[in-house]
Design an enzyme around this catalytic site. Structure first.
Site, PDB file in Angstrom:
ATOM      1  N   ASN A  10       0.819  -1.099  -0.026  1.00  0.00           N
ATOM      2  CA  ASN A  10      -0.273  -0.005  -0.105  1.00  0.00           C
ATOM      3  C   ASN A  10       0.962   1.271   0.189  1.00  0.00           C
ATOM      4  O   ASN A  10       1.479   1.701   1.069  1.00  0.00           O
ATOM      5  CB  ASN A  10      -0.722  -0.178   1.413  1.00  0.00           C
ATOM      6  CG  ASN A  10      -1.816   1.309   1.440  1.00  0.00           C
ATOM      7  OD1 ASN A  10      -1.736   1.901   0.485  1.00  0.00           O
ATOM      8  ND2 ASN A  10      -2.068   1.575   2.654  1.00  0.00           N
ATOM      9  N   TRP A  11       0.880   1.846  -1.117  1.00  0.00           N
ATOM     10  CA  TRP A  11       1.883   3.188  -1.393  1.00  0.00           C
ATOM     11  C   TRP A  11       1.418   4.190  -0.534  1.00  0.00           C
ATOM     12  O   TRP A  11       1.781   5.208  -0.528  1.00  0.00           O
ATOM     13  CB  TRP A  11       1.944   3.485  -2.749  1.00  0.00           C
ATOM     14  CG  TRP A  11       2.839   2.311  -3.392  1.00  0.00           C
ATOM     15  CD1 TRP A  11       3.241   1.357  -3.002  1.00  0.00           C
ATOM     16  CD2 TRP A  11       3.096   2.430  -4.921  1.00  0.00           C
ATOM     17  NE1 TRP A  11       3.973   0.536  -4.029  1.00  0.00           N
ATOM     18  CE2 TRP A  11       3.875   1.366  -5.144  1.00  0.00           C
ATOM     19  CE3 TRP A  11       3.098   3.435  -5.869  1.00  0.00           C
ATOM     20  CZ2 TRP A  11       4.474   1.321  -6.423  1.00  0.00           C
ATOM     21  CZ3 TRP A  11       3.575   3.333  -7.012  1.00  0.00           C
ATOM     22  CH2 TRP A  11       4.332   2.123  -7.337  1.00  0.00           C
ATOM     23  N   HIS A  98      -9.367   0.867   5.104  1.00  0.00           N
ATOM     24  CA  HIS A  98      -8.018   0.922   5.742  1.00  0.00           C
ATOM     25  C   HIS A  98      -8.237   1.806   7.107  1.00  0.00           C
ATOM     26  O   HIS A  98      -8.991   2.814   6.973  1.00  0.00           O
ATOM     27  CB  HIS A  98      -7.161   1.721   4.755  1.00  0.00           C
ATOM     28  CG  HIS A  98      -5.639   1.597   5.071  1.00  0.00           C
ATOM     29  ND1 HIS A  98      -5.357   2.592   6.213  1.00  0.00           N
ATOM     30  CD2 HIS A  98      -4.596   0.733   5.020  1.00  0.00           C
ATOM     31  CE1 HIS A  98      -3.925   2.501   6.523  1.00  0.00           C
ATOM     32  NE2 HIS A  98      -3.400   1.036   5.627  1.00  0.00           N
ATOM     33  N   GLY A 237       3.014  -1.489   4.292  1.00  0.00           N
ATOM     34  CA  GLY A 237       2.953   0.042   3.791  1.00  0.00           C
ATOM     35  C   GLY A 237       4.325   0.753   3.599  1.00  0.00           C
ATOM     36  O   GLY A 237       4.524   0.403   2.758  1.00  0.00           O
ATOM     37  N   GLY A 238       4.802   1.449   4.461  1.00  0.00           N
ATOM     38  CA  GLY A 238       6.144   1.888   4.075  1.00  0.00           C
ATOM     39  C   GLY A 238       7.262   1.066   3.704  1.00  0.00           C
ATOM     40  O   GLY A 238       7.806   1.452   2.758  1.00  0.00           O
TER      41      GLY A 238
HETATM   42  C1  PEP Z   1      -0.645  -0.179   5.778  1.00  0.00           C
HETATM   43  O1  PEP Z   1      -0.753   1.062   5.581  1.00  0.00           O
HETATM   44  O2  PEP Z   1      -1.467  -0.914   5.654  1.00  0.00           O
HETATM   45  C2  PEP Z   1       0.633  -0.541   6.518  1.00  0.00           C
HETATM   46  C3  PEP Z   1       0.399  -1.621   7.269  1.00  0.00           C
HETATM   47  O3  PEP Z   1       1.475   0.368   6.972  1.00  0.00           O
HETATM   48  P1  PEP Z   1       3.168   0.003   7.703  1.00  0.00           P
HETATM   49  O4  PEP Z   1       3.578  -1.304   7.050  1.00  0.00           O
HETATM   50  O5  PEP Z   1       3.823   1.218   7.112  1.00  0.00           O
HETATM   51  O6  PEP Z   1       2.754  -0.078   9.222  1.00  0.00           O
END
Ligand code: PEP
Length: 254
Positions: A10-11, A98, A237-238
């Site tokens: 997920n960008w 989300h 995410g990141g």
């Molecule tokens: C997300 O956005 O779904 C997520 C899990 O972000 P992160 O991996 O950055 O915690």
């Protein structure tokens, strides 16, 4: 359980189209030219990038998701994108619910139910997110909290419809914080969700529904999370913004 694993990136609101093209090209060059055995790779870029990236990922292992969709089909809803538009552009998945949408855009379990219904009606696979905030976890009420999210947004679906849904358990306290649920915490919640799915539907249906973990997944912790019997992959995410790290996460799912 030897079912397929799914690794989704997920960008969020990151990367220009040009940067997105470079990231996807990097992943393809690393080894995603063709299907990775038993692992599905999905990327959710900003909506603006979807058409350009759709051309780029043709004949590769990468599928695309939108990060959100409207709960209406069409009309005077400035700024929204409907699921039939996604379907028309051959986008196969859409993230629904989300926690950032729930928190910043006040999306409720009820409006998410409508989004799930529309996605299924138009043949776009929903990646439905659920997960508790920190205070609920501290009070140890996470099971009840997550149950309500899935009950109110998903449990009206028929057996056939629920079989087309992907669930992502994303504890809010672990998203973008660097705090990851331990593999044991993730497994406990995934097993709980699966048990409730089996209560509402059948054990076979519950076992076939992919349940992804999301919340600060990275190259170092992915394997121990994905090795849990009820964790069918991750929503990242990141760490999905870096070619090498995201590729390592995909490999951790093998
Ligand atoms: C997300 O956005 O779904 C997520 C899990 O972000 P992160 O991996 O950055 O915690």
């Amino acid at each position: 359980m030897s079912k397929r694993k799914i690794v989704a990136g997920n960008w969020k609101m990151n990367l220009t189209v040009e940067e997105g093209v470079a990231l996807v090209s990097g992943l393809i060059n690393k080894g995603l030219q063709q299907k990775v055995s038993n692992t599905e790779v999905i990327l959710a870029p900003p909506a603006l990038h979807l058409l350009t990236l759709h051309n780029l990922v043709q004949n590769s292992a990468i599928k695309l998701a939108a990060q959100n969709c409207s709960d209406r089909v069409s009309g005077a809803f400035t700024g929204e994108i409907s699921v039939n538009m996604l379907a028309g552009a051959h986008i196969e998945y859409v993230i629904i619910g989300h926690s950032e949408r729930r928190i910043y855009f006040h999306e409720s379990n009820i409006s998410l139910k409508d989004k799930v219904d529309l996605a299924l009606e138009y043949g776009v696979t929903p990646i439905f997110c659920c997960g508790e905030p920190k205070e609920i976890r501290i009070d140890e009420k996470q099971d009840r909290y997550v149950f309500r999210q899935i009950e109110e947004s998903l449990f009206h679906l028929s057996e056939e419809q629920i079989s087309k849904v992907i669930i992502a358990y994303e504890p809010v306290w672990a998203i973008g914080t660097g705090l990851t649920a331990t593999p044991e915490q993730a497994e406990a919640m995934h097993a709980y969700i699966r048990k409730e799915l089996a209560n509402r539907y059948t054990t076979d249906t519950a076992n076939a529904i992919p349940i992804l973990y999301g919340g600060s997944v990275n190259a170092a912790n992915a394997k121990s999370l994905f090795n849990q019997p009820n964790v069918d992959g991750g929503l990242v995410g990141g760490a999905s913004l870096k070619v090498d790290e995201f590729y390592q996460i995909i490999q951790a799912a093998q």
